[in-house]
Scaffold this motif. Structure first.
Motif, PDB file in Angstrom:
ATOM      1  N   ALA A 269       0.835  -1.208   0.000  1.00 15.16           N
ATOM      2  CA  ALA A 269       0.000   0.000   0.000  1.00 15.16           C
ATOM      3  C   ALA A 269       0.869   1.258   0.000  1.00 15.16           C
ATOM      4  O   ALA A 269       0.610   2.214  -0.739  1.00 15.16           O
ATOM      5  N   VAL A 270       1.905   1.244   0.828  1.00 16.59           N
ATOM      6  CA  VAL A 270       2.782   2.423   0.928  1.00 16.59           C
ATOM      7  C   VAL A 270       3.507   2.657  -0.393  1.00 16.59           C
ATOM      8  O   VAL A 270       3.684   3.799  -0.831  1.00 16.59           O
ATOM      9  N   GLU A 271       3.871   1.580  -1.065  1.00 15.10           N
ATOM     10  CA  GLU A 271       4.553   1.751  -2.353  1.00 15.10           C
ATOM     11  C   GLU A 271       3.637   2.405  -3.371  1.00 15.10           C
ATOM     12  O   GLU A 271       4.033   3.338  -4.076  1.00 15.10           O
ATOM     13  N   LYS A 272       2.398   1.929  -3.422  1.00 18.95           N
ATOM     14  CA  LYS A 272       1.437   2.523  -4.362  1.00 18.95           C
ATOM     15  C   LYS A 272       1.230   4.007  -4.049  1.00 18.95           C
ATOM     16  O   LYS A 272       1.241   4.851  -4.936  1.00 18.95           O
ATOM     17  N   ILE A 273       1.036   4.295  -2.769  1.00 20.00           N
ATOM     18  CA  ILE A 273       0.762   5.688  -2.369  1.00 20.00           C
ATOM     19  C   ILE A 273       1.988   6.564  -2.629  1.00 20.00           C
ATOM     20  O   ILE A 273       1.885   7.685  -3.106  1.00 20.00           O
ATOM     21  N   GLY A 274       3.153   6.007  -2.342  1.00 14.64           N
ATOM     22  CA  GLY A 274       4.395   6.765  -2.526  1.00 14.64           C
ATOM     23  C   GLY A 274       4.639   7.146  -3.974  1.00 14.64           C
ATOM     24  O   GLY A 274       5.257   8.171  -4.259  1.00 14.64           O
ATOM     25  N   ASN A 275       4.165   6.322  -4.892  1.00 17.73           N
ATOM     26  CA  ASN A 275       4.373   6.603  -6.313  1.00 17.73           C
ATOM     27  C   ASN A 275       3.220   7.375  -6.941  1.00 17.73           C
ATOM     28  O   ASN A 275       3.257   7.720  -8.113  1.00 17.73           O
ATOM     29  N   TYR A 276       2.186   7.616  -6.138  1.00 18.06           N
ATOM     30  CA  TYR A 276       0.999   8.296  -6.666  1.00 18.06           C
ATOM     31  C   TYR A 276       1.254   9.799  -6.809  1.00 18.06           C
ATOM     32  O   TYR A 276       1.880  10.419  -5.952  1.00 18.06           O
ATOM     33  N   GLN A 277       0.756  10.354  -7.897  1.00 20.87           N
ATOM     34  CA  GLN A 277       0.804  11.807  -8.067  1.00 20.87           C
ATOM     35  C   GLN A 277      -0.608  12.317  -8.236  1.00 20.87           C
ATOM     36  O   GLN A 277      -1.323  11.912  -9.164  1.00 20.87           O
ATOM     37  N   ALA A 278      -1.019  13.183  -7.334  1.00 28.60           N
ATOM     38  CA  ALA A 278      -2.356  13.777  -7.440  1.00 28.60           C
ATOM     39  C   ALA A 278      -2.406  14.677  -8.670  1.00 28.60           C
ATOM     40  O   ALA A 278      -1.372  15.167  -9.121  1.00 28.60           O
ATOM     41  N   PRO A 279      -3.601  14.868  -9.220  1.00 27.54           N
ATOM     42  CA  PRO A 279      -3.698  15.705 -10.427  1.00 27.54           C
ATOM     43  C   PRO A 279      -3.220  17.136 -10.182  1.00 27.54           C
ATOM     44  O   PRO A 279      -3.320  17.644  -9.058  1.00 27.54           O
ATOM     45  N   ASN A 373     -10.771   9.243  -1.273  1.00 28.60           N
ATOM     46  CA  ASN A 373     -11.441   8.411  -2.267  1.00 28.60           C
ATOM     47  C   ASN A 373     -10.444   7.830  -3.256  1.00 28.60           C
ATOM     48  O   ASN A 373     -10.438   6.623  -3.529  1.00 28.60           O
ATOM     49  N   ASP A 374      -9.620   8.707  -3.795  1.00 31.04           N
ATOM     50  CA  ASP A 374      -8.617   8.285  -4.792  1.00 31.04           C
ATOM     51  C   ASP A 374      -7.645   7.281  -4.181  1.00 31.04           C
ATOM     52  O   ASP A 374      -7.274   6.294  -4.818  1.00 31.04           O
ATOM     53  N   LEU A 375      -7.218   7.544  -2.949  1.00 34.87           N
ATOM     54  CA  LEU A 375      -6.230   6.654  -2.318  1.00 34.87           C
ATOM     55  C   LEU A 375      -6.843   5.283  -2.016  1.00 34.87           C
ATOM     56  O   LEU A 375      -6.193   4.248  -2.194  1.00 34.87           O
ATOM     57  N   ASN A 376      -8.093   5.281  -1.575  1.00 39.42           N
ATOM     58  CA  ASN A 376      -8.755   3.999  -1.301  1.00 39.42           C
ATOM     59  C   ASN A 376      -8.871   3.160  -2.567  1.00 39.42           C
ATOM     60  O   ASN A 376      -8.641   1.950  -2.549  1.00 39.42           O
ATOM     61  N   LYS A 377      -9.220   3.831  -3.673  1.00 40.10           N
ATOM     62  CA  LYS A 377      -9.315   3.126  -4.951  1.00 40.10           C
ATOM     63  C   LYS A 377      -7.959   2.574  -5.353  1.00 40.10           C
ATOM     64  O   LYS A 377      -7.832   1.464  -5.869  1.00 40.10           O
ATOM     65  N   LEU A 378      -6.938   3.379  -5.133  1.00 39.39           N
ATOM     66  CA  LEU A 378      -5.578   3.010  -5.515  1.00 39.39           C
ATOM     67  C   LEU A 378      -5.081   1.808  -4.713  1.00 39.39           C
ATOM     68  O   LEU A 378      -4.538   0.845  -5.262  1.00 39.39           O
ATOM     69  N   VAL A 379      -5.276   1.840  -3.417  1.00 46.42           N
ATOM     70  CA  VAL A 379      -4.779   0.769  -2.547  1.00 46.42           C
ATOM     71  C   VAL A 379      -5.590  -0.519  -2.772  1.00 46.42           C
ATOM     72  O   VAL A 379      -5.034  -1.613  -2.896  1.00 46.42           O
ATOM     73  N   ASN A 380      -6.903  -0.348  -2.788  1.00 48.61           N
ATOM     74  CA  ASN A 380      -7.797  -1.450  -3.165  1.00 48.61           C
ATOM     75  C   ASN A 380      -7.421  -2.780  -2.503  1.00 48.61           C
ATOM     76  O   ASN A 380      -7.182  -3.771  -3.173  1.00 48.61           O
ATOM     77  N   ASP A 381      -7.339  -2.760  -1.180  1.00 49.18           N
ATOM     78  CA  ASP A 381      -6.957  -3.964  -0.444  1.00 49.18           C
ATOM     79  C   ASP A 381      -7.821  -4.035   0.813  1.00 49.18           C
ATOM     80  O   ASP A 381      -7.732  -3.149   1.680  1.00 49.18           O
ATOM     81  N   PRO A 382      -8.687  -5.057   0.921  1.00 52.58           N
ATOM     82  CA  PRO A 382      -9.575  -5.130   2.092  1.00 52.58           C
ATOM     83  C   PRO A 382      -8.815  -5.258   3.411  1.00 52.58           C
ATOM     84  O   PRO A 382      -9.376  -4.988   4.484  1.00 52.58           O
ATOM     85  N   GLN A 383      -7.555  -5.646   3.350  1.00 50.92           N
ATOM     86  CA  GLN A 383      -6.774  -5.763   4.596  1.00 50.92           C
ATOM     87  C   GLN A 383      -6.198  -4.422   5.053  1.00 50.92           C
ATOM     88  O   GLN A 383      -5.604  -4.333   6.123  1.00 50.92           O
ATOM     89  N   VAL A 384      -6.315  -3.397   4.189  1.00 53.97           N
ATOM     90  CA  VAL A 384      -5.707  -2.100   4.516  1.00 53.97           C
ATOM     91  C   VAL A 384      -6.778  -1.033   4.681  1.00 53.97           C
ATOM     92  O   VAL A 384      -7.653  -0.878   3.827  1.00 53.97           O
ATOM     93  N   LYS A 385      -6.705  -0.303   5.796  1.00 55.18           N
ATOM     94  CA  LYS A 385      -7.664   0.779   6.064  1.00 55.18           C
ATOM     95  C   LYS A 385      -6.930   2.116   6.172  1.00 55.18           C
ATOM     96  O   LYS A 385      -5.884   2.212   6.804  1.00 55.18           O
TER      97      LYS A 385
END
Ligand SMILES: [Zn+2]
Length: 489
Positions: A269-279, A373-385
């Motif tokens: 999850a942290v890797e996905k978020i770390g590489n994410y760029q908001a618009p 909203n965007d981050l939840n969609k990105l992480v998309n893992d029921p084990q991660v809140k």
């Protein structure tokens, strides 16, 4: 009172001024016979002797350790109050917490205060901590070396504090009529924004320093290749919000790993978020800033800055500029920085929970809910809140770029620094100005001393230092802004 000192401030048309009654003279005394109308009509005279005094105050204040936590601003507050008392000003200590007091003082313009007109000169006394072993000098020694004054707080924010103090004292010594109250305020707990911060001070003592206009930290005078490139006047700032990321899984023996390991899910999850760029979202302030910057940057950079908002090359330009400068990247979009990780108690035990903290900096006007909203969609893992941590920063309205105070700051700053462009600036970090803006104060951020990007990089780091060659001009600038705005001509 030393009459020579009155030359710090000169005023024209005093005899014809009927706006202010004598008892509410900034000085409260008789007009000096030496205070004639200067030929050039300038409100402020030579401030170099004042700057020398202010430099001594700064050295003394750097020696008072106000590392926050715990802050212990009391000693600094007492030191400042003593200076003010010597000038015949009533300085009041406002207790915010045990051992932590703000200092407030006021020059009155009339019997009945009009807070909506008042000018507040505000700076914080506390500083962030130091790693002494990494400093080349004592961070609390007030050491002068190779043209620099070293010390924690030498840039953030004790230099601005003494510039404010100097400006306030110059007006007091000037024995002049003022057309608005001028308030000096030294605050506590800015760096931690905890229980002794401006928020508490406002809740407890707002009437003591309520104002319509404020000068605070948050801007910059950027030096490049030996000259001032531009002056940034902070009119807005990003909003800091924290998000907790929690991954859960089944605890167990490390000799029999399973796919639901919380550490693995958190890391993904942290890797996905770390590489994410908001618009990208260019606010009007940032547009104006980039426009102005294009005029003073090198050709290659300017080329990209000029097309940042065009339909054909805009997107590419945004990418190039974001890669070039993390500050510019942060001005263009909401940012998310993973900053803390926590998991496990034993090396041979798979933990049932793993946690990360994210520090989000929202553009003013953007909402955390949309980003979530965007981050939840990105992480998309029921084990991660993902959970928003309460008590985040509050979005404040921008300060106006259209009022008389902003245009005065622009005019006086450009004059002080040889016609350098003055640009509106949005801080990516947080200052006390957000609190003030939430209370209808038109707050503007300066950092009046010309510094290089290299100097700036030591703020909150090791070997924080102020180039002494820049000090007197910074004091002069704040004094001129405060005096021109408040002294009746
Ligand atoms: Zn600061």
């Amino acid at each position: 009172m030393n009459r020579k000192r009155l030359s710090f401030l000169r005023v024209g048309m005093l005899a014809g001024c009927a706006l202010v009654m004598a008892p509410f003279h900034a000085q409260g005394g008789q007009q000096s016979p030496g205070m004639g109308i200067p030929d050039n009509g300038a409100v402020v005279g030579d401030t170099s002797a004042l700057a020398r005094e202010a430099q001594n105050w700064l050295v003394d204040l750097l020696k008072i350790d106000t590392t926050n936590p715990p802050g212990n601003e009391q000693a600094a507050a007492k030191y400042i109050a003593e200076i003010l008392t010597k000038e015949g000003v009533i300085a009041e200590l406002l207790e915010v917490a045990p051992g932590r007091s703000a200092v407030v003082a006021r020059l009155r313009s009339s019997a009945v205060a009009d807070p909506s007109r008042a000018l507040l000169l505000v700076a914080h006394m506390d500083v962030v901590g130091v790693d002494k072993s990494k400093w080349t000098v004592d961070p609390f020694g007030g050491v002068i070396k190779d043209g620099y004054l070293y010390g924690r707080g030498s840039l953030d924010d004790k230099s601005m504090l003494v510039a404010n103090l100097a400006a306030f004292i110059a007006i007091k010594r000037g024995n002049v009529h003022i057309n608005r109250d001028v308030i000096f305020l030294a605050t506590t707990d800015e760096e931690q924004f905890g229980d002794a911060s401006l928020r508490t001070l406002i809740a407890k003592y707002w009437d003591k320093f309520a104002a319509g206009y404020a000068l605070n930290e948050g801007g910059r005078v950027m030096m490049k290749n030996g000259k001032v490139q531009y002056i940034g006047v902070q009119v807005a700032e990003k909003v800091s919000v924290n998000i907790a990321v929690t991954a859960t899984g089944k605890a167990g023996h490390a000799s029999r790993p399973t796919k639901d390991n919380a550490v693995v899910h958190l890391a993904a999850a942290v890797e996905k978020i770390g590489n994410y760029q908001a618009p990208v979202h260019l606010t009007s302030i940032v547009r104006r800033y980039f426009e102005g910057l294009a005029g003073v940057e090198d050709d290659e950079t300017a080329k990209w800055l000029r097309v940042i908002d065009t339909p054909d090359r805009g997107e590419h330009a945004q990418r190039v500029l974001a890669d070039m400068n993390p500050g510019w990247n942060s001005m263009m979009r909401d940012t998310i920085a993973p900053t803390m990780l926590q998991a496990g108690v034993r090396v041979n035990v798979i933990p049932s929970e793993a946690k990360a903290m994210l520090n989000v900096r929202l553009l003013p006007g953007d909402t955390i809910d949309l980003l979530m909203n965007d981050l939840n969609k990105l992480v998309n893992d029921p084990q991660v809140k993902l959970q928003i941590v309460p008590d985040g920063g509050l979005a404040a309205p921008n300060s106006s770029m259209e009022n008389e105070f902003y245009s005065l700051i622009t005019r006086v700053s450009a004059k002080e620094y040889g016609g350098a462009p003055v640009l509106p600036y949005m801080s990516t970090g947080a200052t006390d100005s957000a609190q003030l803006r939430l209370h209808n104060v038109q707050a503007y951020g300066l950092m009046p001393f010309a510094i290089t990007e290299e100097d700036e990089s030591h703020v909150h780091g090791d070997d924080e230092r102020l180039p002494l060659a820049s000090f007197a001009k910074g004091v002069d600038l704040i004094t001129r802004i405060a005096a021109e705005f408040s002294v009746t001509r």
